[in-house]
Design an enzyme around this catalytic site. Structure first.
Site, PDB file in Angstrom:
ATOM      1  N   HIS A 258      40.957  66.274   5.828  1.00 36.33           N
ATOM      2  CA  HIS A 258      41.437  66.540   7.190  1.00 36.33           C
ATOM      3  C   HIS A 258      40.805  65.522   8.137  1.00 36.33           C
ATOM      4  O   HIS A 258      39.598  65.278   8.085  1.00 36.33           O
ATOM      5  CB  HIS A 258      41.046  67.957   7.618  1.00 36.33           C
ATOM      6  CG  HIS A 258      41.351  68.264   9.049  1.00 36.33           C
ATOM      7  ND1 HIS A 258      40.374  68.354  10.019  1.00 36.33           N
ATOM      8  CD2 HIS A 258      42.531  68.490   9.684  1.00 36.33           C
ATOM      9  CE1 HIS A 258      40.918  68.642  11.183  1.00 36.33           C
ATOM     10  NE2 HIS A 258      42.230  68.727  11.016  1.00 36.33           N
TER      11      HIS A 258
ATOM     12  N   HIS B  59      41.313  60.635  17.105  1.00 35.90           N
ATOM     13  CA  HIS B  59      41.627  62.033  17.372  1.00 35.90           C
ATOM     14  C   HIS B  59      42.054  62.123  18.828  1.00 35.90           C
ATOM     15  O   HIS B  59      41.206  62.065  19.730  1.00 35.90           O
ATOM     16  CB  HIS B  59      40.420  62.913  17.075  1.00 35.90           C
ATOM     17  CG  HIS B  59      40.764  64.353  16.945  1.00 35.90           C
ATOM     18  ND1 HIS B  59      39.829  65.357  17.026  1.00 35.90           N
ATOM     19  CD2 HIS B  59      41.948  64.980  16.742  1.00 35.90           C
ATOM     20  CE1 HIS B  59      40.414  66.528  16.869  1.00 35.90           C
ATOM     21  NE2 HIS B  59      41.704  66.320  16.701  1.00 35.90           N
TER      22      HIS B  59
END
Length: 627
Positions: free
Chosen positions: A164, A210
């Site tokens: 992830h 991110h």
């Protein structure tokens, strides 16, 4: 006179032969005495300036069970290759072992002991036999590691080692983005790498970052080059690249060009927008497979993402004071994240209303179509017989779905791919219990590989199976329905299928891998072992041995039994701790082993540090039996 001379020569030959055998056994014995736990006799610890404590270290030797087995399978205090072969078949459960393999085991043991006499027979004495059992060639999983599962099924039939936000070096909010965690994951056998693609500040290049956080970006081309270099270092089975796309159309075209030029013939194309069944891992060997949602017109989601992350920052992080993480919770423990889920629903609806503007070159890259969630659970889990797909669920959404739709989830995963990922409040990059997904058929249980602890140990343990290739065949109970088309339900109470008996004999190697005062500044360590099962709720349990005080080579010789209702989904957890009266117990090693591949018999179990790296010397001697 000639007869007398012949008699003398015969006697001399017999005497010489006997001397050779004696010398050989003496050499084996002397070498075996160098076994790590016999090299120390006493150890002194300073208590204060004027006082020292001296501990006499107990000499290690074979446990009583080992002595008894050696006596039974040997003759005249030596064990031949034929006798070792019989021991390996009858005690170790290696029914197909050959005499040549037994000879190779003896040779390896002799070589490890540096016993290389000019005249030698392939035999073991008691100490050499003990060394063989405690050696590197007698591990608890198939050795040498090799792919053992049928790899011809569709991808949906396998658990896949999944990362992830694979580019993050630390937390989800402010850590650096780098190729280093990508490389480390690939070296460990991870088969799914996730990249979040965003336009750079000038909107002429692609950053991997991110979105909406303070994380520092890394360029897409660097990530692709790293993936190309390390994709098949640990496994030749397919690498799946999941792309989270936040790009404007002309950057999608740029991505398509970069991916094609970087991967070349290694890139897999499905050739169709829809497929009725996924290809097999075997057919995709040494191929890179791209999975993402069909591209859409650019939508500036910076504000939404920022709000999402800000709300996450305010949430209490789930890190634990315990350096190796809190004890593993019930696989079906519920987490309250209603506000977070509601926000996701609004955000997804907003994206769904955007008009499509597809870049054909980019669309051709997508071999595994990821679909957006629409409607309720029944809509998410709708199994379209004309096409297979991948959907992604946050861990909390999966937990809610399985409250009333557990069998529907499992039925969906018999043909389609389900990816589970951490909830947004895990800003510290913590993980969740992977068994929540695995027991319900989820193939891609996505983990933050940079955060170490008990939950990641389970992940590492699962993927030690099948030769560590990153693909583990799901058990038939999750792939095939029972009578009347009944689907397996992990919450149902089932009869015990088998019982695993585990005996913990002893441990060794800490004094070689740790400093003398690492565990205790004033005495040798006080070790104990925790051993248990992680699996379906009915099977999950943890037990522990007594504490052995002041001993670098502790002997517990304790036996435990674990009744298993679903052994196909069970992992054996092993941890060693050093008892501390005034502070938290120290960490002394761990491992996690898939029960469905466990070798029976007496085995040397290597332990790993908290990151999952194997220690050079630390091992436990254990025995495994199924009854």
């Amino acid at each position: 006179m000639l007869q007398i001379l012949n008699l003398v020569m015969l006697d001399y030959s017999q005497i010489l032969s006997a001397l050779f055998i004696f010398a050989e056994q003496k050499t084996v014995l002397s070498q075996s005495l160098s076994f790590s736990f016999l090299i120390m006799s006493t150890q002194t610890f300073k208590v204060c300036l004027c006082f020292r404590r001296q501990f006499k270290l107990r000499e290690g030797g074979p446990p009583a069970d080992i002595k008894e087995l050696f006596s039974h399978y040997s003759e005249n205090r030596v064990m031949t290759s034929e006798q070792l072969q019989r021991f390996m078949a009858e005690v170790q459960g290696d029914d197909k072992v050959t005499k040549e393999e037994a000879e190779a085991a003896i040779d390896a043991t002799i070589k490890e002991l540096k016993h290389l006499p000019i005249f030698h027979r392939r035999v073991l004495n008691l100490d050499a036999f003990f060394r063989y059992l405690f050696g590197d060639f007698n591990p608890p999983l198939p050795f040498p590691p090799k792919v053992m599962h049928d790899m011809e099924g569709p991808l949906a039939h396998y658990y896949i080692y999944t990362g992830h936000n694979s580019y993050l070096t630390g937390n989800q909010i402010s850590s650096d983005c780098s190729v280093v965690p990508i490389i480390e994951s690939l070296k460990r056998g991870v088969r799914v790498i996730e990249l979040d693609m965003w336009p750079n500040s000038t909107k002429d290049d692609i950053d991997i970052v991110h979105g909406g956080t303070l994380t520092s970006p890394v360029k897409l081309n660097k990530c692709l080059e790293a993936i190309k270099t390390f994709a098949f270092v640990a496994s030749e089975y397919p690498l799946i690249l999941t792309l989270e796309d936040h790009l404007i159309p002309h950057l999608q075209a740029k991505v398509a060009k970069m991916v094609r030029e970087t991967f070349g013939d290694v890139l897999y194309y499905s050739g169709s927008d829809t497929i009725t069944e996924f290809p097999s891992p075997e057919s995709l060997k040494k191929r890179i497979v791209v999975s993402t949602k069909p591209p859409k017109e650019y939508l500036d989601t910076t504000n939404s993402m920022t709000q999402k992350e800000e709300s996450s920052v305010k949430t209490k992080t789930s890190s634990e004071d315990d350096p190796w993480g809190a004890e593993i919770s019930d696989p079906l423990e519920k987490h309250k994240a209603l506000d977070e889920d509601q926000h996701d629903e609004n955000f997804q609806y907003e994206e769904e209303t955007v008009k499509q503007n597809v870049e054909p070159e980019y669309k051709q890259l997508i071999a595994i179509q990821a679909r957006k969630l629409k409607g309720g659970v029944e809509d998410w889990l709708h199994d379209d017989p004309t096409a297979v797909m991948r959907i992604s669920l946050r861990e909390t959404r999966l937990e809610k779905a399985i409250e009333n739709h557990a069998t529907d989830v499992i039925r969906f995963t018999q043909r389609n791919l389900l990816r589970v990922f951490p909830k947004g409040s895990r800003v510290d990059s913590s993980n969740y219990n992977p068994l929540i997904g695995w027991t319900h058929g989820a193939q891609m249980v996505a983990f933050n590989m940079q955060t170490h602890g008990r939950l990641l140990w389970l992940m590492q343990g699962m993927f030690r199976a099948n030769g560590g290739c990153g693909y583990v065949k799901k058990p038939d109970l999750l792939l095939k329905n029972g009578p009347d088309d009944k689907v397996f339900d992990p919450k149902s109470i089932l009869p015990v299928q088998k019982t695993l008996k585990v005996k913990v004999y002893m441990g060794d190697g800490w004094h070689l891998d740790f400093k003398r005062t690492h565990f205790d500044g004033y005495s040798p360590p006080d070790f104990y072992v925790k051993v248990g099962i992680a699996g379906v709720e009915a099977d999950s349990v943890m037990k522990k041995t007594k504490i052995i005080q002041d001993d670098w080579t502790p002997r517990w010789e304790e036996e435990f039994e674990f009744p298993l209702t679903v052994p196909e989904l069970a992992l054996l957890r092993i941890e060693v701790h050093e008892y501390d009266m005034t502070e938290k117990d120290d960490f002394g090693g761990q491992t996690c082993l898939p029960v469905f591949e466990l070798r029976t018999g007496i085995r040397a179990v290597p332990l790993h540090d908290h990151k999952g790296n194997k220690y050079n010397s630390v091992k436990l001697l254990m025995r495994f039996e199924f009854v």
